[in-house]
Design a protein around this motif. Structure first.
Motif, PDB file in Angstrom:
ATOM      1  N   VAL A  36       0.838  -1.201   0.000  1.00 51.11           N
ATOM      2  CA  VAL A  36       0.000   0.000   0.000  1.00 51.11           C
ATOM      3  C   VAL A  36       0.871   1.248   0.000  1.00 51.11           C
ATOM      4  O   VAL A  36       0.631   2.196  -0.762  1.00 51.11           O
ATOM      5  N   LEU A  37       1.884   1.274   0.854  1.00 52.16           N
ATOM      6  CA  LEU A  37       2.777   2.427   0.927  1.00 52.16           C
ATOM      7  C   LEU A  37       3.486   2.653  -0.402  1.00 52.16           C
ATOM      8  O   LEU A  37       3.587   3.791  -0.885  1.00 52.16           O
ATOM      9  N   LYS A  38       3.973   1.580  -0.997  1.00 46.51           N
ATOM     10  CA  LYS A  38       4.669   1.685  -2.283  1.00 46.51           C
ATOM     11  C   LYS A  38       3.752   2.270  -3.342  1.00 46.51           C
ATOM     12  O   LYS A  38       4.160   3.148  -4.125  1.00 46.51           O
ATOM     13  N   TYR A  39       2.504   1.795  -3.392  1.00 46.25           N
ATOM     14  CA  TYR A  39       1.575   2.304  -4.403  1.00 46.25           C
ATOM     15  C   TYR A  39       1.235   3.769  -4.169  1.00 46.25           C
ATOM     16  O   TYR A  39       1.280   4.588  -5.091  1.00 46.25           O
ATOM     17  N   VAL A  40       0.881   4.121  -2.940  1.00 46.85           N
ATOM     18  CA  VAL A  40       0.450   5.493  -2.648  1.00 46.85           C
ATOM     19  C   VAL A  40       1.577   6.482  -2.945  1.00 46.85           C
ATOM     20  O   VAL A  40       1.366   7.527  -3.570  1.00 46.85           O
ATOM     21  N   VAL A  41       2.789   6.149  -2.519  1.00 50.45           N
ATOM     22  CA  VAL A  41       3.925   7.044  -2.760  1.00 50.45           C
ATOM     23  C   VAL A  41       4.241   7.115  -4.249  1.00 50.45           C
ATOM     24  O   VAL A  41       4.512   8.196  -4.785  1.00 50.45           O
ATOM     25  N   SER A  42       4.204   5.983  -4.941  1.00 56.43           N
ATOM     26  CA  SER A  42       4.489   5.973  -6.372  1.00 56.43           C
ATOM     27  C   SER A  42       3.488   6.824  -7.131  1.00 56.43           C
ATOM     28  O   SER A  42       3.857   7.609  -8.017  1.00 56.43           O
ATOM     29  N   GLY A  52       2.956  11.728   8.628  1.00 63.29           N
ATOM     30  CA  GLY A  52       3.800  12.694   7.927  1.00 63.29           C
ATOM     31  C   GLY A  52       4.220  12.309   6.531  1.00 63.29           C
ATOM     32  O   GLY A  52       5.169  12.877   5.986  1.00 63.29           O
ATOM     33  N   ILE A  53       3.535  11.353   5.896  1.00 62.68           N
ATOM     34  CA  ILE A  53       3.858  10.953   4.526  1.00 62.68           C
ATOM     35  C   ILE A  53       2.947  11.696   3.568  1.00 62.68           C
ATOM     36  O   ILE A  53       1.718  11.679   3.718  1.00 62.68           O
ATOM     37  N   ASP A  54       3.540  12.353   2.589  1.00 63.13           N
ATOM     38  CA  ASP A  54       2.767  13.099   1.597  1.00 63.13           C
ATOM     39  C   ASP A  54       2.121  12.100   0.637  1.00 63.13           C
ATOM     40  O   ASP A  54       2.798  11.397  -0.102  1.00 63.13           O
ATOM     41  N   CYS A  55       0.788  12.049   0.662  1.00 59.97           N
ATOM     42  CA  CYS A  55       0.082  11.098  -0.201  1.00 59.97           C
ATOM     43  C   CYS A  55      -1.188  11.704  -0.777  1.00 59.97           C
ATOM     44  O   CYS A  55      -2.200  11.013  -0.934  1.00 59.97           O
ATOM     45  N   GLU A  56      -1.136  12.991  -1.079  1.00 57.38           N
ATOM     46  CA  GLU A  56      -2.290  13.643  -1.704  1.00 57.38           C
ATOM     47  C   GLU A  56      -2.410  13.217  -3.157  1.00 57.38           C
ATOM     48  O   GLU A  56      -1.428  13.204  -3.897  1.00 57.38           O
ATOM     49  N   HIS A  57      -3.618  12.875  -3.571  1.00 55.44           N
ATOM     50  CA  HIS A  57      -3.894  12.513  -4.952  1.00 55.44           C
ATOM     51  C   HIS A  57      -4.872  13.535  -5.523  1.00 55.44           C
ATOM     52  O   HIS A  57      -6.096  13.336  -5.510  1.00 55.44           O
ATOM     53  N   ASP A  58      -4.323  14.641  -6.001  1.00 59.43           N
ATOM     54  CA  ASP A  58      -5.152  15.714  -6.542  1.00 59.43           C
ATOM     55  C   ASP A  58      -5.697  15.281  -7.895  1.00 59.43           C
ATOM     56  O   ASP A  58      -4.947  14.902  -8.796  1.00 59.43           O
ATOM     57  N   GLN A  59      -7.012  15.353  -8.039  1.00 62.28           N
ATOM     58  CA  GLN A  59      -7.638  14.944  -9.295  1.00 62.28           C
ATOM     59  C   GLN A  59      -7.181  15.815 -10.448  1.00 62.28           C
ATOM     60  O   GLN A  59      -7.106  15.356 -11.598  1.00 62.28           O
ATOM     61  N   ALA A  60      -6.841  17.064 -10.153  1.00 61.35           N
ATOM     62  CA  ALA A  60      -6.358  17.948 -11.221  1.00 61.35           C
ATOM     63  C   ALA A  60      -5.046  17.442 -11.807  1.00 61.35           C
ATOM     64  O   ALA A  60      -4.788  17.591 -13.010  1.00 61.35           O
ATOM     65  N   LEU A  61      -4.209  16.828 -10.971  1.00 60.06           N
ATOM     66  CA  LEU A  61      -2.950  16.274 -11.473  1.00 60.06           C
ATOM     67  C   LEU A  61      -3.208  15.069 -12.373  1.00 60.06           C
ATOM     68  O   LEU A  61      -2.489  14.840 -13.350  1.00 60.06           O
ATOM     69  N   VAL A  62      -4.230  14.295 -12.045  1.00 58.30           N
ATOM     70  CA  VAL A  62      -4.591  13.163 -12.902  1.00 58.30           C
ATOM     71  C   VAL A  62      -5.064  13.668 -14.254  1.00 58.30           C
ATOM     72  O   VAL A  62      -4.674  13.141 -15.316  1.00 58.30           O
ATOM     73  N   ASP A  63      -5.908  14.700 -14.241  1.00 61.67           N
ATOM     74  CA  ASP A  63      -6.397  15.262 -15.502  1.00 61.67           C
ATOM     75  C   ASP A  63      -5.253  15.826 -16.326  1.00 61.67           C
ATOM     76  O   ASP A  63      -5.236  15.696 -17.562  1.00 61.67           O
ATOM     77  N   GLU A  64      -4.269  16.424 -15.664  1.00 59.19           N
ATOM     78  CA  GLU A  64      -3.128  16.989 -16.389  1.00 59.19           C
ATOM     79  C   GLU A  64      -2.279  15.882 -17.007  1.00 59.19           C
ATOM     80  O   GLU A  64      -1.791  16.020 -18.131  1.00 59.19           O
TER      81      GLU A  64
END
Length: 1651
Positions: free
Chosen positions: A1105-1111, A1243-1255
Motif C-alpha cells: 500500500v505504501l509503495k503504491y500510494v507514494v508511487s 507525515g507521509i505526503d500522499c495527496e492525490h489531486d484529481q487535477a494532477l490526474v487530468d493533467e
C-alpha cells in the motif's frame, strides 16, 4: 655524449652489414640461421654476466622501508629541490633518477610551512594514470607523516557531492589524483585554485592540447590571482613525433613552460646522475622480411567484401529500426585485426586473432537467425576460421610441442619477427630472475603473443600475461585487473608482460631486467620512457628491427638525434624568464552565480553525454544525444535531440563556422537550460535524485543505521490512560465503570467463576465486548468475554475492603504475603504495611469476584461482597496474630473441653469445622502466607507422626511435624492429635495467550529463536500440614481457577486498551466506524510475543500500500522527472530509515509489543513486586528521549525485556515494520482512504489531486499515433479495456529505443507506476485468498506472483509483444527466442517458474506500463485495473503448487538433514562455473552450472543437484499451507562421489573462489563451556569437515536427563557416546557433545584448543 655516438656508429655498421647481404633476403632458411647465430651470441653474453643485487633503492635515493631524510638526497636532487623552492620548476631528469624524492621533500617543506602558519590549503599531486596514482600514493604514505588519500574514477568519485569533497579537503593534506578528477572538481566548484598551495604534475610533458593538465592550467590557474606553487616532473619535455630540429624542441619546451608557468630545470653536470642511474644496455635484434600468403589474404578480402555488402543492406533505411549502426565498423575492425596479425605475426596467430574476436563478440551461440547483425559477425568469423584451417597443417601443432628453439620449418606459421622474439625470450632462461616487459603497439598483438607463449612447451617455465588500458569497454582491463597483473609482475609471479604504451610512463618495477620493443617507439618520449622501465642493474633494452627496412633505420636515427637536440636546446634556458602565455579569445562559458561552477563550450559536450548516461536505460537502449546539422549562409546550425526521458527533447543552437563549433554551442545552451529546469544542480551535476520538499529533506538527519536490524534502541512503554489514576489511594466514595468478565471452558465439568473489572474510564465498544481465548493444558480452552455492566459506586468502606481483597489474593497467589526486612531480618506482613506504593498511578483498576446468583440471572452482574468480607476478616486475623501463635479464647475453651475421645471437629487457626466441610476448602497457611485447597483428610497421620519431608519440600531431617514447625518456625502446636490435611499447593501463573500445541517452541527470544517464558513444569505435589496452622476462607475452590486466568486476560485487555488509545490518537473513523482494535493490536505485536497473531502479514500488505500510494503521488506530482529519479525519491520515502523517523515522531515505538507475556512479572494493583528488575538504563523518567545512545551489533542487549520504569530495547527495524503494519491495518478496515489519512497523520505526503490526474491525461493526449487504429483496437480487444485517451496506451507500449520515430515518449514512467499498482492488487488478492498462512509463506506467494518473469509469460500468453514499439534488433531476436521457448510447452501445462530461458525484461515491463496507463486513464480506479489484469495474470500460485527457488529448496533440504552444502565458483573466460556439493553419510553429490552470471549458474547447478537427489530417493515436499516443511524422506548413504555435471567448457586449472574446502583436514576447535557452547563447537566442526550434523537422543532418568550423541564420519563407523546425567535436556546434550569432541580428538579428527 659518447654513448650516443656509439649508438649512431652501431647503426652505420649495421647498415653496411645489411647492404652486404641484401641479395639473400629471399632465403628464409639463411635468415633463420643468421638469427640463430645472433641468439647464441646473446646467450653467451647473458651466461657470462653475473647476477647483481637490485639497485633500485640506490637509484631512487631511498628505500621503500624507510622515511626520507635530507641526508639521503644526492647533490643533483638537492640542486633541483632548491630550484623548486625558489620558483615554479619542471624537473627534467632521467627515469629512475629520483624525481619523486624531490617532490616528497618539497611536499614536506610546504606542509611544514602550512602547519606552522595554521594554513589549511592543500597539496595536490597529479598523475596521468591510475597506476601512477596508486604508486605515488603508496610512496608518499610510506615516506611522510602527511594525511594523504588517492582519488580516481573507479572509486566512485564522479558521484561525490559537495559534502563529500568538503569532508576530504578538511581531513587531508595531500590529495593524489588523476587530472580529470581535479578538473571536474574545479568545474563543479568543489575545489578552487585558492585552496591549493602546491600543485605537482607527474609526467608533466602531457600538459598540451586538450589534456586535463593543460585545461587545469589554462582555465583556472592562469585566471586566478592566488596561484599555487607548481612542480612538474618528466623524463622528456617534448612529446610530438618527428622532432628533428632545435627550433621544434625550443617551441615545445617554451609552450610547456608557458602552460605550467614554470622553468625547466637542467642538470649541468650529469656525471653523478650517470653513476647512480646507469642506462640499460641497448641491443638490436634483426629479423628477416615476411611475405604473406597472397592466396590466403585474397580469400579473407573476398570474405570481408561479401559480408560488408550484406551489412550495408542491413543498414539501409528500410532496416533502420532494427539495426546496429556500428555493424560495418565492427566487421571492418575484425577484418583489419586479422589481417594485421597475419602480416606481422603469421597464420597461427591470425587464427588465434579470430578466436579472440569471437570471444569479444559475445553473442549466444544458440541463435540461428541470419538477419541478426551479431550473427552476421559471428558467421564471418566462423568462415574465417574455416579458411585458416585449410592453411594450417599438422606441423602447426608440432610447433607448440617443440622442446627447443623454433626451427626454420615453422616459418610458414609464424613470422620471422615473432620467431626472433620467441628465441630472444628463450635466451633469457638461464637468468636467475626473468622479468621482461615486451612493448607492442596494438592490444590484439599483446593478446595473441601472450597466447602463443603460453602454448609453447619450451617456454612453459615462464609465466606470461598482458596489460592494456581500460578505455575500451570491450577490450580494456578493469583497474582491479590491471593492478593484479602489475602486482604479479613485481612479485615475479609473472615473468613476461606484454603491454601497450600504458606501461611506458612511471610504472615502477625496480627488478625489471629486460625491456623488448617488439614494435619500435614512435617518439622520443616513448623511447625514453620505455627504456626507463628497465631498472635492474645491467638490464637490457632490446630493439627489434627488420633487415633492410629503411623506415626503421631512419626512425631510430631521428630518435637518437632528437634526444641530443633536446638536451642542447634546454641547456641555455635556465636563466631565461618564464614566458607569459598568450591570451586567447575566451570561449563561451556558463557560470552558476551561487556556487561558481562553470561549463565551457568545450566541456559542455561531455556534460550533455554525462547527463544522458544518468537517464534510465537498459541493454537494448543506451541514452545518448543526437545532433543534426543544417547549413545556412555558410554557417552551420546544430539541433540537439535528447532521449525521450530527458527534461526536454529538442534544442536548436546558434550558427557557427563549423559543425564542431556549432555542436559545442548547442550543448552549452542545453546545459544552461537543463540547469534552469533543475535537471542539473547548482554544481552542474546531473540529478539522479532530489529532495523536493522539507519532509524528504529531513531524511538526511536520520540516525545512522536507523531502521536496520543491527541497530538496537532504548524506548519507553506507553501507559494505558484507562488503567491509570489515583482514586484507589483516596479513601472516599467513587463511581467506576464496571465490566463483567465471564469464563466458559470447552470442558463442561470445569467451572470458572466470573469477575467484575472496575476502572475509572469508559472503554471503547470493541474493547468492552472483547472475547479472548485462554489456552490451558490438555487442550482445554477458556473463552473470556467482557461485557459492560454500567457504573458501580463504592463507598469508602467498600473501597477499603476491595483493596484488602486485592492485596490478600494477588500477593498470596502470585507474590508473597510476608516481607522480610533487609535491615532487621524481621518478617513483616504486606497487609500491615502502607499500601500507597502498592497502588501506583500507572496501574489502577480492580478485579472483584462476581456474584454467582447475578451471573446466572438475566440482570446486571454484581459484586460478591460475601467473599470480599470473608477475605477482609482473614486479613484482619492475619494482622492481629503474630507467630509464635497466641491462642484465642475460642481455642482455649475448646482445649479445656477436649477429652481422650477422638474429636468430632477439626480445629483451624480461625475456626472449627466438620470433616465433611473440608473437601475443596480454600485455606491460607498462617506461617507462610500461601494459599492451598484441601484435597483430603489423612486419618492415619498426626503432627506427632514421623516427618517425611513432604511439607514445603523440606529435607527430612526432623523427627516429627511438631519438631519441624518448632525448629523451623518457632511454632508450638496445640492440637497434636488432629489428623493432618493433604493440601494441593498453589502454583505460579502461566502465559495462557498461546496454544502449546500450535506453538511448538513457545515464544521467541531476542534472536528470534524459541525461548518460552514458562515456569518450570514440576509435578503438582501435595503437602501435609496440621489444620491449626491454616486459616479458612469462605471462597470456593473454583475461584482459584479463575484467578490463574486473570494475569493473561488482563495483559491482553491492557494491550487492547493501548491499541484503542493509539487509534484515538490517530483520530480517523472511516464511514463513521472504528478501525477494529484487534487489527491495531495485531499491527503492533511482533512474532517475539509468540501469540496467535503478529504484524508480519499486515506489514507485507502495508508495504505494498505504501509503495503504491507514494508511487502514485510522485508520478502525478513530478511529471518532468524520469523513472530513475522517481525510483530514487520513492526509495527515500519508503526506506526504513524514513519510516523509523516518522514512527518515532508519533511515538509509535511506545505501543509496540515485542516480548512474550511474562506472568511471573505481572503485577495487579496492590501486589508487591517479588521479582524486581531495577532500571540500569540511566533514564529516570518513563519516557526515553530519542537522543539516547543506540547500540549496534551488541550481544549484551536483550530485546523486549522491560525494567521497572517500562524501558526496553527494540530493534530499530521493528519500528519501521510496525508503521507499515498499521498502514495495512487501516487499508483492510477503511480502504485506501483510511490508509492515506493514517499516512498523512504520520507525515507521509500522499495527496492525490484529481487535477494532477487530468493533467497527466491531457499531456499524453498530444502524442501522435505511430501505429494504425486497427492495431490499437486489437490491443484493446486483448486487454478488454477501451482507452479514453489512446495517447496513454501509445506511451505504455513504446520502448525508449524507439526514439528514432520521434514519438518523444517511452513507457518507463508508466512502468514505474504500474509496478506498484500490480504489486498492491496481487498482494491484496493473495492476502484475502490465503488467510491462514503466515507472512513468510505469503511473501513466497507474492514473490512467485509479482516478478518480471511471471509478467513476461503473461505478455507472451496473450500476444502483447506484437504491439511493443522498439528499435532494438537484439530485443527483437530475444523476444522471438522466448516466444519459441514458451510455445514448446503444452497449452494447459503450467510453465516452470525457474528455467534456463528467461524472458526479456521488456516484456514484463510492458505489462506493468499498460497497468499504469489503465490506472491513469480510469482516473485511479484500482478495481478497473484488477478487472483487466486478473484474467491476464491468472492462474496465481497457490501453496500447493508453489515452486521455491532451487537454491533455497536445496538449502532447506540440507538444513533439515544436517548435511553441509558447499559452493564453489570460478571464472572460465566470460563464463561462471558454479559447483554445488552436498555431503551425505558416505559420500557426496555434485552438480555444476554454467552461465555468464553467478546467480544463474548457481540456479542451474541447484536444479541439477535436486534432480540427482530425487533419483536417489531424497525428496523434499514442502507444504507451505501448514507453514512447515516435511522432513527429508531419505538421506541414503552413497559409497562414492557421484557427479552430475553441466560443464560446457573444458576444465582448466584456474582461480577458484570457494566458500569452503571439500578436502577434510584436521580442524582446530575452541570450546566455550557456557550452556550451548559444546554443541556449537561440535556443529562448527561438522561444517568445517563437511560431515552430516550429529543427532542427540535425550532420555529421562528420574528427574534428570542423559543424552546420547551419534555422529557419522565418512569412511568410518558411527561414533556413539553418552553424556553425564544433567538436570535438563540441553545440559545433557552439551555433556554428550563435549565427550564426543574429546573422542574425535583421540581419533585425530580434530585438535581441541583452550578457549
Amino acid at each position: 655524449m659518447n654513448y650516443r655516438e656509439e649508438n649512431l656508429d652501431e647503426i652505420e655498421e649495421k647498415e653496411t652489414d645489411v647492404a652486404g647481404r641484401e641479395v639473400l633476403k629471399d632465403n628464409k632458411f639463411f635468415q633463420v640461421f643468421e638469427a640463430m647465430e645472433e641468439m647464441n651470441h646473446l646467450k653467451r653474453c647473458l651466461d657470462e654476466k653475473e647476477e647483481p643485487e637490485p639497485k633500485m633503492a640506490k637509484k631512487e635515493g631511498f628505500g621503500l622501508g624507510s622515511r626520507l631524510k635530507d641526508s639521503d638526497m644526492r647533490s643533483y636532487q638537492l640542486e633541483a629541490y632548491e630550484a623548486a623552492l625558489q620558483r615554479n620548476t619542471i624537473g627534467w631528469l632521467e627515469t629512475g633518477s629520483g624525481k619523486t624524492m624531490i617532490a616528497i621533500m618539497l611536499m614536506k617543506e610546504i606542509a611544514r610551512q602550512l602547519r606552522d602558519g595554521g594554513d589549511k590549503r592543500l597539496i595536490i599531486f597529479l598523475a596521468p594514470t591510475v597506476h601512477l596514482v596508486n604508486q605515488q600514493y603508496s610512496v608518499i604514505k610510506t615516506h611522510t607523516d602527511l594525511h594523504v588519500a588517492e582519488y580516481y574514477g573507479a572509486k566512485g568519485i564522479d558521484d561525490w557531492d559537495l559534502r563529500c569533497w568538503q569532508k576530504e579537503t578538511c581531513e587531508k593534506e595531500v590529495m593524489v589524483m588523476t587530472p580529470q578528477i581535479l578538473l571536474d572538481a574545479l568545474r563543479n566548484a568543489f575545489i578552487t585554485v585558492d585552496m591549493v598551495r602546491l600543485l605537482i604534475f607527474d609526467e608533466c610533458h602531457r600538459a598540451t592540447g586538450n589534456h586535463p593538465y593543460a585545461k587545469i592550467m589554462l582555465e583556472y590557474y592562469h585566471k586566478t590571482d592566488h596561484k599555487p606553487k607548481v612542480f612538474g616532473m618528466t623524463a622528456s619535455p617534448v612529446i610530438r613525433k618527428g622532432v628533428s630540429s632545435a627550433e621544434d624542441c625550443e617551441y615545445q619546451i617554451t609552450q610547456l613552460e608557458e602552460i605550467l608557468d614554470s622553468k625547466v630545470f637542467i642538470l649541468e653536470d650529469r656525471t653523478e646522475l650517470e653513476v647512480h642511474v646507469p642506462m640499460a644496455k641497448e641491443i638490436k635484434r634483426y629479423y628477416g622480411s615476411w611475405f604473406v600468403n597472397e592466396d590466403l589474404k585474397g580469400e579473407l578480402d573476398c570474405l570481408w567484401t561479401k559480408f560488408d555488402t550484406t551489412a550495408a543492406v542491413m543498414e539501409s533505411p528500410t532496416q533502420m529500426q532494427f539495426m546496429e549502426k556500428s555493424l560495418r565498423a565492427k566487421l571492418t575492425s575484425f577484418h583489419w585485426k586479422i589481417l594485421y596479425c597475419l602480416e606481422h605475426l603469421g597464420i597461427l596467430c591470425a587464427y588465434e586473432a579470430v578466436m579472440v574476436c569471437m570471444q569479444r563478440d559475445g553473442v549466444a551461440p544458440n541463435i540461428e537467425e541470419n538477419a541478426c547483425p551479431h550473427i552476421l559477425l559471428r558467421n564471418y568469423l566462423k568462415e574465417a576460421l574455416h579458411i585458416f584451417k585449410g592453411y594450417l597443417s599438422a606441423e602447426a601443432c608440432d610447433l607448440l610441442e617443440t622442446e627447443a628453439t623454433l626451427d626454420p620449418v615453422y616459418m610458414n606459421f609464424i613470422s620471422p619477427k615473432l620467431c626472433e622474439l620467441v628465441n630472444t625470450i628463450n635466451a633469457l632462461r638461464n637468468q636467475k630472475q626473468v622479468l621482461c616487459m615486451i612493448f607492442v603497439e596494438r592490444i590484439i598483438t599483446a593478446k595473441v603473443i601472450c597466447w602463443l607463449i603460453k602454448k609453447l612447451k619450451f617456454l612453459s617455465h615462464l609465466s606470461c600475461d598482458y596489460l592494456t588500458g581500460n578505455n575500451s569497454a570491450v577490450n580494456g582491463l578493469t583497474v582491479k585487473r590491471q593492478r593484479m597483473i602489475m602486482d604479479s609482475f613485481r612479485e615475479g609471479k609473472v615473468n613476461l608482460l606484454l603491454t601497450t604504451d600504458v606501461a611506458e610512463e612511471g610504472i615502477d618495477v625496480h627488478n625489471c631486467s629486460c625491456v623488448i620493443r617488439f614494435d619500435l617507439p614512435k617518439t622520443i618520449r616513448s623511447y625514453i620512457q620505455s627504456r626507463g622501465r628497465a631498472r635492474y642493474a645491467d638490464s637490457l633494452y632490446v630493439l627489434m628491427l627488420e633487415r633492410g627496412n629503411e623506415e626503421h633505420k631512419d626512425l631510430l636515427y631521428e630518435i637518437f638525434r632528437s634526444e641530443r637536440t633536446m638536451q642542447d636546446a634546454t641547456s641555455s634556458r635556465d636563466k631565461a624568464p618564464i614566458s607569459k602565455i598568450c591570451s586567447k579569445d575566451d570561449e563561451p562559458v556558463y557560470t552558476v552565480s551561487s556556487t561558481g561552477a562553470t561549463v565551457t563550450a568545450d566541456s559542455s559536450v561531455s556534460l550533455i553525454f554525462s547527463y544522458c548516461q544518468k537517464l534510465p536505460g537498459d541493454k537494448y537502449f543506451h541514452p545518448k544525444p543526437k545532433f543534426h546539422y543544417d547549413l545556412s549562409g555558410g554557417f552551420s546550425e546544430c539541433t540537439l535531440t535528447l532521449p525521450p526521458n530527458a527534461a526536454f527533447r529538442h534544442l536548436k543552437g546558434p550558427p557557427a563556422k563549423s559543425n564542431h563549433h556549432a555542436k559545442k554551442l548547442v550543448c552549452l545552451d542545453a546545459c544552461k537550460k537543463l540547469h534552469e529546469m533543475k535537471a542539473l544542480d547548482d554544481h552542474l551535476l546531473p540529478l539522479s535524485e532530489q529532495l523536493p520538499d522539507h519532509t524528504l529533506a529531513k531524511e538526511v538527519n536520520s540516525a545512522p543505521g536507523a531502521g536496520t536490524t543491527r541497530r538496537k534502541e532504548l524506548h519507553g512503554s506507553a501507559t494505558a490512560d484507562a488503567l491509570s489514576g489515583t482514586w484507589a489511594n483516596v479513601l472516599s466514595s467513587i463511581t467506576l465503570q464496571a465490566y463483567s468478565l465471564f469464563f466458559s471452558c470447552n470442558t463442561i465439568e470445569e467451572n470458572y467463576p466470573g469477575f467484575i473489572f472496575l476502572i475509572k474510564e469508559e472503554l471503547d465498544e470493541d474493547v468492552a465486548h472483547a472475547e479472548i481465548d485462554l489456552f490451558l493444558h490438555n487442550n482445554k480452552v477458556v473463552k473470556a468475554r467482557a461485557s459492560p455492566c454500567g457504573q458501580v459506586n463504592l463507598d469508602t468502606d467498600q473501597l477499603m475492603r476491595s483493596k484488602v481483597f486485592h492485596e490478600l489474593f494477588f500477593n498470596g497467589l502470585f507474590g508473597k504475603l510476608f516481607h522480610i526486612s533487609k535491615s532487621s531480618g524481621v518478617r513483616q506482613k504486606i497487609l500491615a504495611m502502607d499500601d500507597t506504593a502498592l497502588w501506583p498511578f500507572t496501574n489502577m483498576y480492580m478485579l472483584l469476584p462476581m456474584s454467582q446468583q447475578s451471573a446466572q440471572s438475566q440482570g446486571s452482574p454484581s459484586i460478591d461482597w460475601t467473599i470480599i468480607d470473608s477475605c477482609f476478616a482473614v486479613a484482619e486475623f492475619l494482622k492481629a496474630n503474630n507467630l509464635p501463635m497466641a491462642m484465642n479464647n475460642f481455642h482455649v475453651e475448646a482445649m479445656q473441653r477436649q477429652d481422650d475421645k477422638k474429636p468430632e471437629k477439626i480445629h483451624l487457626a480461625n475456626t472449627s469445622c466438620g470433616f465433611h466441610d473440608l473437601k475443596d476448602m480454600v485455606v491460607l497457611a498462617n506461617h507462610t502466607g500461601r494459599f492451598y485447597y484441601v484435597a483430603d483428610l489423612v486419618n492415619d497421620a498426626t503432627a506427632d507422626s514421623p516427618f517425611d519431608g513432604s511439607c514445603e519440600s523440606a529435607r527430612p531431617s526432623y523427627s516429627s511435624y511438631t519438631d519441624y514447625f518448632k525448629k523451623k518456625y518457632g511454632i508450638n502446636l496445640h492440637y497434636n492429635t488432629q489428623p493432618l490435611l493433604r493440601l494441593k499447593q498453589s502454583h505460579n501463573p502461566h502465559n495462557l495467550l498461546f496454544s502449546k500445541e500450535g506453538h511448538e517452541g513457545g515464544s521467541l527470544n531476542s534472536n528470534g529463536k524459541s525461548d518460552p517464558i514458562q515456569p518450570a513444569k514440576q509435578q503438582q505435589g501435595y503437602v501435609y500440614m496440621p489444620p491449626e496452622l491454616l486459616i479458612r476462607l469462605d471462597v470456593l475452590r473454583d475461584i482459584l481457577r479463575s484467578f490463574y486466568l486473570l494475569p493473561s486476560l488482563v495483559h491482553r485487555m491492557e494491550s487492547m486498551i493501548l491499541a484503542s488509545q493509539l487509534r484515538r490518537a490517530v483520530g480517523f473513523h472511516p464511514n463513521g466506524h472504528h478501525i477494529p482494535t484487534d487489527l491495531i493490536l495485531e499491527a503492533v505485536t511482533t512474532r517475539r510475543c509468540a501469540e496467535a497473531f503478529c504484524l508480519e502479514r499486515l506489514e507485507l500488505l502495508g508495504d505494498s500500500v505504501l509503495k503504491y500510494v507514494v508511487s502514485c503521488n510522485l508520478f502525478l506530482k513530478y511529471p518532468e522527472k524520469h523513472e530513475g529519479q522517481l525510483s530514487a525519491l520513492r526509495s527515500l520515502v519508503v526506506c526504513n530509515a524514513t519510516l523509523h523517523r516518522l514512527a518515532t515522531g508519533r511515538n509509535l515505538q511506545n505501543y509496540i509489543r515485542d516480548a512474550p507475556f511474562d506472568p511471573l512479572r505481572w503485577l495487579a494493583p496492590g501486589q508487591r513486586i517479588s521479582r524486581p528488575v531495577p532500571c540500569k538504563c540511566g533514564v529516570n523518567s518513563r519516557e526515553v528521549p530519542l537522543t539516547h545512545p543506540a547500540d549496534v551489533e551488541s550481544g549484551a542487549i536483550k530485546i523486549g525485556v522491560t525494567c521497572e520504569l517500562g524501558h526496553r530495547w527494540l530493534c530499530s527495524k521493528t519500528i519501521s515494520d510496525c508503521l507499515e503494519a498499521l498502514i495495512g491495518a487501516y487499508y483492510i478496515s477503511g480502504g485506501l482512504e483510511a490508509a492515506c489519512l493514517f499516512m498523512r497523520w504520520v507525515g507521509i505526503d500522499c495527496e492525490h489531486d484529481q487535477a494532477l490526474v487530468d493533467e497527466a491525461i491531457r499531456k499524453t493526449s498530444r502524442l501522435t499515433y505511430a501505429i494504425e487504429d486497427k492495431d490499437i483496437d486489437s490491443l484493446e480487444s486483448k486487454l478488454g479495456y477501451k482507452f479514453l485517451n489512446r495517447g496513454l496506451l501509445l506511451e505504455a507500449i513504446t520502448h525508449a529505443s524507439q526514439q528514432e520515430a520521434g514519438l518523444g515518449c517511452c513507457y518507463q514512467r508508466l512502468e514505474f507506476l504500474g509496478d506498484s499498482v500490480l504489486d498492491l492488487l496481487i498482494t491484496w488478492h493473495l492476502f484475502e485468498s490465503h488467510k491462514d498462512i503466515d507472512q513468510g509463506e505469503l511473501t513466497d506467494l507474492r514473490s512467485a506472483s509479482v516478478n518480471n518473469e511471471k509478467f513476461a509469460q503473461a505478455s507472451v500468453k496473450h500476444n502483447l509483444q506484437h504491439h511493443l514499439l522498439h528499435g532494438s534488433e537484439l530485443l527483437l531476436m530475444q523476444i522471438k527466442d522466448y516466444v519459441k521457448f514458451m510455445k514448446s510447452f503444452p497449452e494447459n501445462e503450467p510453465l516452470p517458474a525457474y528455467s534456463k530461458s528467461k524472458g526479456p525484461k521488456v516484456l514484463g515491463d510492458l505489462v506493468e506500463s499498460i497497468a499504469g496507463a489503465i490506472l491513469i486513464d480510469s482516473k485511479l480506479n484500482l478495481g478497473e485495473v484488477w478487472r483487466v489484469f486478473k484474467p491476464i495474470l491468472s492462474p496465481f500460485p497457490t501453496p500447493e503448487d508453489l515452486q521455491l527457488h532451487p537454491l533455497r529448496e536445496l538449502g532447506e533440504i540440507c538444513g533439515e538433514a544436517g548435511s553441509p552444502l558447499c559452493t564453489e565458483c570460478r571464472k572460465e573466460g566470460d563464463q561462471t562455473i558454479a559447483k554445488l556439493t552436498v555431503q551425505l553419510k558416505d559420500g557426496q553429490l555434485t552438480a555444476e552450472g554454467c552461465d555468464k552470471t553467478k546467480n544463474t549458474a548457481l540456479e542451474q547447478a541447484a536444479l541439477l543437484l535436486l534432480d540427482a537427489m530425487e533419483k536417489k530417493g531424497i525428496s523434499h515436499k514442502r507444504s507451505i499451507w501448514r507453514g512447515k516443511s516435511e522432513r527429508v524422506q531419505n538421506i541414503l548413504p552413497c559409497s562414492h562421489e557421484q557427479t552430475t555435471g553441466l560443464s560446457p567448457v573444458e576444465r582448466h586449472h584456474g582461480e577458484h573462489s570457494s566458500t569452503r574446502s571439500l578436502d577434510p583436514t584436521v580442524s582446530k576447535v575452541s570450546i566455550d563451556m557456557k550452556k550451548g557452547g559444546p554443541r556449537t563447537s561440535l556443529f562448527q566442526l561438522c561444517r568445517d569437515m563437511n560431515w552430516v550434523r550429529p543427532t542427540f537422543e535425550p532420555r529421562a532418568s528420574g528427574p534428570r536427563f542423559i543424552s546420547k550423541a551419534i555422529l557419522h564420519v565418512p569412511d568410518s563407523d558411527n561414533i556413539e557416546v553418552e553424556g553425564e546425567e544433567k538436570a535438563d535436556k540441553k545440559s545433557s546434550m552439551d555433556s554428550a557433545a563435549l565427550i564426543l569432541l574429546y573422542k574425535l580428538e583421540e581419533l585425530a579428527k580434530c585438535i581441541i584448543e583452550e578457549c
